[in-house]
Design a protein around this motif. Structure first.
Motif, PDB file in Angstrom:
ATOM      1  N   ASN A 276      32.952  47.916  49.210  1.00  0.00           N
ATOM      2  CA  ASN A 276      34.470  47.362  49.172  1.00  0.00           C
ATOM      3  C   ASN A 276      34.560  46.260  48.104  1.00  0.00           C
ATOM      4  O   ASN A 276      33.274  45.599  47.800  1.00  0.00           O
ATOM      5  CB  ASN A 276      34.910  46.723  50.500  1.00  0.00           C
ATOM      6  N   ARG A 277      35.704  46.077  47.474  1.00  0.00           N
ATOM      7  CA  ARG A 277      35.963  45.102  46.499  1.00  0.00           C
ATOM      8  C   ARG A 277      37.114  44.266  47.070  1.00  0.00           C
ATOM      9  O   ARG A 277      38.098  44.846  47.365  1.00  0.00           O
ATOM     10  CB  ARG A 277      36.331  45.943  44.951  1.00  0.00           C
ATOM     11  N   GLN A 278      36.840  42.950  47.041  1.00  0.00           N
ATOM     12  CA  GLN A 278      38.104  41.984  47.409  1.00  0.00           C
ATOM     13  C   GLN A 278      38.698  41.263  46.450  1.00  0.00           C
ATOM     14  O   GLN A 278      37.625  40.583  45.677  1.00  0.00           O
ATOM     15  CB  GLN A 278      37.329  41.116  48.734  1.00  0.00           C
ATOM     16  N   THR A 279      39.875  41.297  46.081  1.00  0.00           N
ATOM     17  CA  THR A 279      40.247  40.584  44.913  1.00  0.00           C
ATOM     18  C   THR A 279      41.133  39.427  45.243  1.00  0.00           C
ATOM     19  O   THR A 279      41.646  38.473  44.395  1.00  0.00           O
ATOM     20  CB  THR A 279      41.246  41.630  44.143  1.00  0.00           C
ATOM     21  N   ALA A 280      41.440  38.887  46.648  1.00  0.00           N
ATOM     22  CA  ALA A 280      42.051  37.893  47.065  1.00  0.00           C
ATOM     23  C   ALA A 280      41.872  37.483  48.438  1.00  0.00           C
ATOM     24  O   ALA A 280      41.494  38.378  49.292  1.00  0.00           O
ATOM     25  CB  ALA A 280      43.682  38.481  46.900  1.00  0.00           C
ATOM     26  N   LYS A 338      23.250  46.263  33.852  1.00  0.00           N
ATOM     27  CA  LYS A 338      23.763  45.088  33.688  1.00  0.00           C
ATOM     28  C   LYS A 338      25.023  44.947  34.617  1.00  0.00           C
ATOM     29  O   LYS A 338      25.822  45.717  34.313  1.00  0.00           O
ATOM     30  CB  LYS A 338      23.948  44.523  32.179  1.00  0.00           C
ATOM     31  N   ASN A 339      24.839  44.141  35.353  1.00  0.00           N
ATOM     32  CA  ASN A 339      26.109  43.640  36.226  1.00  0.00           C
ATOM     33  C   ASN A 339      26.295  44.775  37.324  1.00  0.00           C
ATOM     34  O   ASN A 339      27.359  44.875  37.733  1.00  0.00           O
ATOM     35  CB  ASN A 339      27.378  43.596  35.411  1.00  0.00           C
ATOM     36  N   ALA A 340      25.467  45.955  37.379  1.00  0.00           N
ATOM     37  CA  ALA A 340      25.609  46.956  38.554  1.00  0.00           C
ATOM     38  C   ALA A 340      25.246  46.383  39.836  1.00  0.00           C
ATOM     39  O   ALA A 340      24.254  45.423  39.710  1.00  0.00           O
ATOM     40  CB  ALA A 340      24.713  48.253  38.131  1.00  0.00           C
ATOM     41  N   ILE A 341      25.523  47.149  40.759  1.00  0.00           N
ATOM     42  CA  ILE A 341      25.102  46.745  42.172  1.00  0.00           C
ATOM     43  C   ILE A 341      23.872  47.919  42.561  1.00  0.00           C
ATOM     44  O   ILE A 341      23.835  48.772  42.575  1.00  0.00           O
ATOM     45  CB  ILE A 341      26.094  46.833  43.254  1.00  0.00           C
ATOM     46  N   PHE A 342      22.708  46.871  43.099  1.00  0.00           N
ATOM     47  CA  PHE A 342      21.729  47.563  43.636  1.00  0.00           C
ATOM     48  C   PHE A 342      21.869  47.190  45.307  1.00  0.00           C
ATOM     49  O   PHE A 342      21.864  46.210  45.742  1.00  0.00           O
ATOM     50  CB  PHE A 342      20.280  47.194  43.391  1.00  0.00           C
ATOM     51  N   ILE A 364      30.030  49.792  37.716  1.00  0.00           N
ATOM     52  CA  ILE A 364      31.343  49.175  38.030  1.00  0.00           C
ATOM     53  C   ILE A 364      31.798  49.246  36.371  1.00  0.00           C
ATOM     54  O   ILE A 364      31.404  48.585  35.305  1.00  0.00           O
ATOM     55  CB  ILE A 364      31.305  47.909  38.598  1.00  0.00           C
ATOM     56  N   ASP A 365      33.289  49.878  36.023  1.00  0.00           N
ATOM     57  CA  ASP A 365      33.706  49.509  34.652  1.00  0.00           C
ATOM     58  C   ASP A 365      34.679  48.590  34.558  1.00  0.00           C
ATOM     59  O   ASP A 365      34.818  47.657  35.660  1.00  0.00           O
ATOM     60  CB  ASP A 365      34.507  50.916  34.280  1.00  0.00           C
ATOM     61  N   ASP A 366      35.224  48.470  33.519  1.00  0.00           N
ATOM     62  CA  ASP A 366      35.964  46.923  33.211  1.00  0.00           C
ATOM     63  C   ASP A 366      37.086  47.059  33.947  1.00  0.00           C
ATOM     64  O   ASP A 366      37.768  45.967  34.134  1.00  0.00           O
ATOM     65  CB  ASP A 366      36.506  46.945  31.584  1.00  0.00           C
ATOM     66  N   GLU A 367      37.856  48.194  34.546  1.00  0.00           N
ATOM     67  CA  GLU A 367      38.865  48.274  35.350  1.00  0.00           C
ATOM     68  C   GLU A 367      38.556  47.821  36.936  1.00  0.00           C
ATOM     69  O   GLU A 367      39.466  47.945  37.729  1.00  0.00           O
ATOM     70  CB  GLU A 367      39.749  49.434  35.325  1.00  0.00           C
ATOM     71  N   GLY A 368      37.279  47.966  37.254  1.00  0.00           N
ATOM     72  CA  GLY A 368      36.864  47.936  38.526  1.00  0.00           C
ATOM     73  C   GLY A 368      36.634  48.933  39.262  1.00  0.00           C
ATOM     74  O   GLY A 368      36.209  49.017  40.409  1.00  0.00           O
ATOM     75  N   ASN A 369      36.657  50.153  38.441  1.00  0.00           N
ATOM     76  CA  ASN A 369      36.326  51.425  39.105  1.00  0.00           C
ATOM     77  C   ASN A 369      34.774  51.509  39.308  1.00  0.00           C
ATOM     78  O   ASN A 369      34.040  51.124  38.273  1.00  0.00           O
ATOM     79  CB  ASN A 369      36.778  52.672  38.450  1.00  0.00           C
ATOM     80  N   ALA A 370      34.364  52.255  40.552  1.00  0.00           N
ATOM     81  CA  ALA A 370      32.873  52.096  40.472  1.00  0.00           C
ATOM     82  C   ALA A 370      32.336  53.539  41.214  1.00  0.00           C
ATOM     83  O   ALA A 370      33.206  54.321  41.713  1.00  0.00           O
ATOM     84  CB  ALA A 370      32.748  51.237  41.806  1.00  0.00           C
ATOM     85  N   ARG A 371      31.265  53.836  40.879  1.00  0.00           N
ATOM     86  CA  ARG A 371      30.440  55.226  41.414  1.00  0.00           C
ATOM     87  C   ARG A 371      29.029  54.767  41.502  1.00  0.00           C
ATOM     88  O   ARG A 371      28.410  53.809  41.087  1.00  0.00           O
ATOM     89  CB  ARG A 371      30.575  56.066  40.085  1.00  0.00           C
ATOM     90  N   SER A 372      28.713  55.463  42.587  1.00  0.00           N
ATOM     91  CA  SER A 372      27.284  55.180  42.957  1.00  0.00           C
ATOM     92  C   SER A 372      26.291  56.270  42.924  1.00  0.00           C
ATOM     93  O   SER A 372      26.725  57.470  43.161  1.00  0.00           O
ATOM     94  CB  SER A 372      27.167  54.723  44.549  1.00  0.00           C
ATOM     95  N   GLU A 373      25.071  56.314  42.671  1.00  0.00           N
ATOM     96  CA  GLU A 373      24.063  57.317  42.633  1.00  0.00           C
ATOM     97  C   GLU A 373      22.632  56.833  43.225  1.00  0.00           C
ATOM     98  O   GLU A 373      22.798  55.660  43.462  1.00  0.00           O
ATOM     99  CB  GLU A 373      24.104  57.740  41.263  1.00  0.00           C
TER     100      GLU A 373
END
Length: 419
Positions: A276-280, A338-342, A364-373
Motif C-alpha cells: 500500500n501507498r499512503q499519501t495523507a 534505485k528507490n525500488a522496494i525489496f 515505482i514510476d514517477d506517478e507512483g504506479n507500482a509493479r512487483s516481480e
C-alpha cells in the motif's frame, strides 16, 4: 538435505533454550538501566557461527535463483531472526524475534560475514521484541508487544550486558492490556522523514468483530500510530490494516508504503496480499470490510462501507504473507533498483500449495504506479517443503542487502558482482 535444515534448527533451538533455562530468571532491570546503574548480569548467550548447522544453510542457498550478477551467502546464524535494524555507524545489526531475545550481529573484520552473534541487553526481559529501528543519530528503538524502549548509543553500549535503556511507551500503554493476544503481535517501527516514530499495531482477529472497531480506531489497533520520539503526541496515522508487518518511506516523496497480510479461510487464491501507498494522514485501507484488494470479507459482505477506502498500490499473490520491506537507496545494485522496494514473502499456513518464501522487488514510476516481480526465490523445494521463510530486508552501508529468515534462523547477504 531438505529435512537437514529443520532437524538442525531444532537442535540449535534446543541448545540455546537449555542454556537459557540453566540461568536464573532475569528480573526487570529497566529502572536500574535508566539510572545508569549496574544490574549484576555478566553473561551473554553466544550463537555458534560455524559447523554442520551453518554448512546446512549454505547448502540450501545453492538453490536460490536471482537475476544475473547477484550472489547470496550466509551472513549470520541468528535463531528466530525477524526484523532488522542496521546501525548508522555500520558496526552492528540488531535482530528482533517473536520470543524474548534481541540479537546483536557484528562483522568485526568487515569481510561481509558476521563474526559474532550474542543477545542484546541480557539484563532486560523482552516480550516479543520483533521491531527494532534506528534514528539517524544512533538511537535504537525496539517495539515489543506492549511497550517501546529506546537505547541511546546502542552500537557502543551493546558490548556490555548492561545498556542505557529508557521508556518511550511504558509497558501496557502501547495497547490496552485487555487486547494483548498471541496473534498478530509482531510490531514494526520506522523513523519517518518528520522525525517521528511510526509503529504498526496488528489487530488480533482474522476479521475484527464490529464491537471492537471503535476501541481499535481509538488506539490505532489494526492500523499505524505515530508518536514523537519521547513518546508524546500520539496519533493514529493509518486505519483499516489487518496486520502490517513491514513499512518504509519513499526516499524521494517521503510517502509511507507498507505491506499487509490479508484474511485467511477464503480459499487458496483470494484475497490478494497488498503493498500500500499512503499519501495523507488518516487514510483508510479497507479492513475489516475488505479482506484484501477489492475482495469483501464474508463477515461484512453486503454491508455498506462507511469509509473512503484506498486500494492497494500492488496486489500480491494470495497467502504469500508479505512482511518486511525496505526502499533501496544504495549504489551497488544496477540503476533500475534505485528507490525500488525489496520485500520478503514469508509464506502462509493457509494455502494448499505453498507460495512465497522469496524476496520480491517492486518498481515505482514517477506517478507512483507500482509493479512487483520475484527477485530471489527457491526456499520452497519440489515437494512443497519450506527450506526457509524470509521475514525482512535491510540494507548495509556497502549497498548490499540482508534478508532474515526465522525458519532457518539466519541472515543472508545479497550483493551484486555484475557489470
Amino acid at each position: 538435505m531438505r529435512n537437514y535444515l529443520l532437524a538442525s534448527a531444532a537442535f540449535l533451538a534446543g541448545t540455546v533454550l537449555a542454556h537459557a533455562q540453566a540461568q536464573a530468571p532475569v528480573p526487570d532491570n529497566l529502572e536500574k538501566l535508566s539510572s545508569f546503574q549496574s544490574t549484576g548480569v555478566t553473561e551473554f548467550t553466544y550463537v555458534p557461527q560455524t559447523g554442520d548447522y551453518a554448512d546446512g544453510i549454505k547448502k540450501n542457498l545453492e538453490r536460490i535463483k536471482m537475476p544475473e550478477g547477484f550472489k547470496i551467502a550466509l551472513y549470520a546464524v541468528v535463531p528466530d531472526a525477524r526484523h532488522m535494524a542496521v546501525g548508522p555507524q555500520g558496526i552492528v545489526t540488531f535482530v528482533g524475534t517473536r520470543k524474548d531475545k534481541v540479537w546483536s550481529v557484528t562483522d568485526r573484520n568487515k569481510d561481509r560475514v558476521a563474526d559474532e552473534v550474542k543477545d542484546f541487553a541480557p539484563s532486560l526481559k523482552f516480550a516479543i521484541p520483533n521491531g527494532p529501528c534506528f534514528s539517524k543519530d544512533g538511537f535504537l528503538y525496539i517495539a515489543e508487544q506492549n511497550r517501546v524502549l529506546v537505547y541511546p548509543a546502542a552500537e557502543f553500549f551493546y558490548e556490555s550486558p548492561d545498556v542505557a535503556a529508557f521508556n518511550v511507551v511504558k509497558q501496557g500503554e502501547l495497547i490496552p492490556p485487555s487486547e494483548e493476544s498471541y496473534n498478530h503481535t509482531a510490531r514494526v517501527c520506522k523513523l519517518g522523514p518528520d522525525g517521528k516514530l511510526y509503529i504498526s499495531l496488528g489487530q488480533p482477529f482474522n476479521v475484527a468483530p464490529p464491537e471492537k472497531l471503535d476501541l481499535y480506531n481509538q488506539w490505532g489497533i489494526g492500523g499505524m500510530i505515530r508518536i514523537n520520539t519521547d513518546g508524546t503526541g500520539r496519533e493514529v496515522y493509518t486505519y483499516g490494516i489487518r496486520n502490517s508487518v513491514g513499512h518504509d518511506f519513499h526516499p524521494v516523496t517521503g510517502e509511507l508504503w507498507f505491506t499487509d497480510n490479508q484474511v485467511d479461510g477464503m480459499g487458496d487464491d483470494i484475497p490478494p496480499g497488498e503493498i500500500n501507498r499512503q499519501t495523507a494522514p488518516g487514510q483508510h485501507f479497507g479492513a475489516p470490510w475488505y479482506g484484501g484488494g477489492s475482495v469483501r470479507t464474508n463477515e461484512y459482505a453486503g454491508q455498506e462501507v462507511p469509509v473512503d477506502v484506498v486500494m492497494p498500490a500492488v496486489e500480491m499473490v494470495a497467502h504469500a504473507a508479505d512482511l518486511g520491506m525496505t526502499f533501496y537507496t544504495g549504489s551497488m545494485f544496477p540503476a533500475k533498483y534505485k528507490n525500488a522496494i525489496f520485500s520478503a514473502q514469508h509464506g502462509s499456513w493457509n494455502r494448499t500449495t505453498p507460495v512465497g518464501a522469496r524476496v520480491m522487488v517492486t518498481f515505482i514510476d514517477d506517478e507512483g504506479n507500482a509493479r512487483s516481480e520475484p527477485f530471489a526465490e527457491g526456499w520452497i523445494d519440489e515437494n512443497g517443503e519450506y527450506l526457509g521463510r524470509p521475514v525482512d530486508v535491510a540494507q548495509l552501508r556497502d549497498g548490499s542487502i540482508l534478508v532474515s529468515d526465522d525458519l532457518a534462523g539466519a541472515l543472508y547477504r545479497i550483493w551484486y558482482e555484475g557489470n
